[in-house]
Design a protein around this motif. Sequence first.
Motif: not given
Length: 452
Positions: A20, A24, A44-46, A48, A60, A63-64, A183, A185
Amino acid sequence: MIQSVQKQSGDTDRPAGGWTALIDDVLAGRWVNPETGKTPRMPYDRIVIEENLDGAEADLIDSLKLGERFTVVADAATWDAMGARVARRLERLGPVDTVILDHPHADMANIAALKERLAGAEGVVAVGSGTINDLCKYVTGQDGRRYAVFATAGSMNGYTSTTASITLENGLKVSLPSHAPAGFFVDLSVSASAPRHLSAAGFGDCLVRSVAQVDWWMSHRMLSTYYSTVPYLLQDKDEVELNARAAGIAEGDIAANGYLYRVLTLCGLGVSFTGVSHHGSMGEHQISHYIDCFAGDKHPCTLHGQQVGVATLTLARLQKMFLDSDKAPVIRPTRIDAAGMARRMGDEIAAQCLGDIAPKIFDERAAAEMNEKFSELWPTLRRELQAFTIPVDEMERLLAAAGGPMTAKDLGLPVDFYREAVVHCREMRNRYSFLDIAADAGMLEDFAAGEV
């Protein structure tokens, strides 16, 4: 059936900074838009992407902060691939419900059904690719509920886009405004183990860059439509890396799938910067949309990316026909057979499409103005467009190496219908492409007759 991974990638195959890297920076606001000098806020928050996420699923999602109760949405295949694992891991966070869809389609009927099934859902977690993601994206987007998605195959570039590809009640397939997942993933070991044609479809969706950029820049220069370099700046280096690993897509190579997801993700991020999908969806996607909307019983049930890959080769050949000539295109007033459109599409869709394409229907005066502009710009415009192209034979080599279908026959689609799609798909959307130029120049039908 899930296939075993044949090749694993080592750390040396990863981009500097991990899978990423750059992604990132964009999410954290460290990447500055060179066109504006600003750092837009990403929805977006994350994101991965790792070789293996087994055991990390709960952390994962936690964390959201999606809620304390979760609903995992999958179909039978994606449930087996990863859904059951995700649901089991999430039990550590709270109660988990499951919705297993039966051969779903991204249409309004399935949206209505899923909306009802998710009425009381708190944290929605999609497990799957195009259809599953688009359905969850659109349903949650209606009321603003944040959701997350675990990818199971790199088969399309819509994971991180802010639109959903949905078929309306009248059968017309459109991109509807929606929202992005909180998120996204990717477990590369899962995607590399998926049936090979899924990743090959994703590769076909990435191969469009060349022909889409040619169409979009031409439209910008000729019609002063909006254009942005940002999507291409984001994915340029990774496109080179992905193409160098095309054969790895067909072999289940993790590094090849890693770069595939990087390009798919960065393409989706481009939509967040520009608000449009033109950088990866022009004439070639219109051919695929026509197939999806109007093939009916002739539809081979192929994936979007498989159709787009074949259509990309068609557009590349058409564009080459023009760009190989130092003579500027000469068009005539646009001829649209409204009765024929109604016969092929139905009255309602035909009327909707006629309204949409009105800006690119040229009368004698407008055609003369276009010809004057072509004559003036062509020497420069031709050089500009040639700089964006990948040679047709190289595109064919890449798609074949990745294991994607190459022709309408490979798709299982009747050749006569594919030719119809090439000729008439331009009637569906207002995006101006070389399909429109060829049609107004009186050359499109003869060109399409050579497509197999």
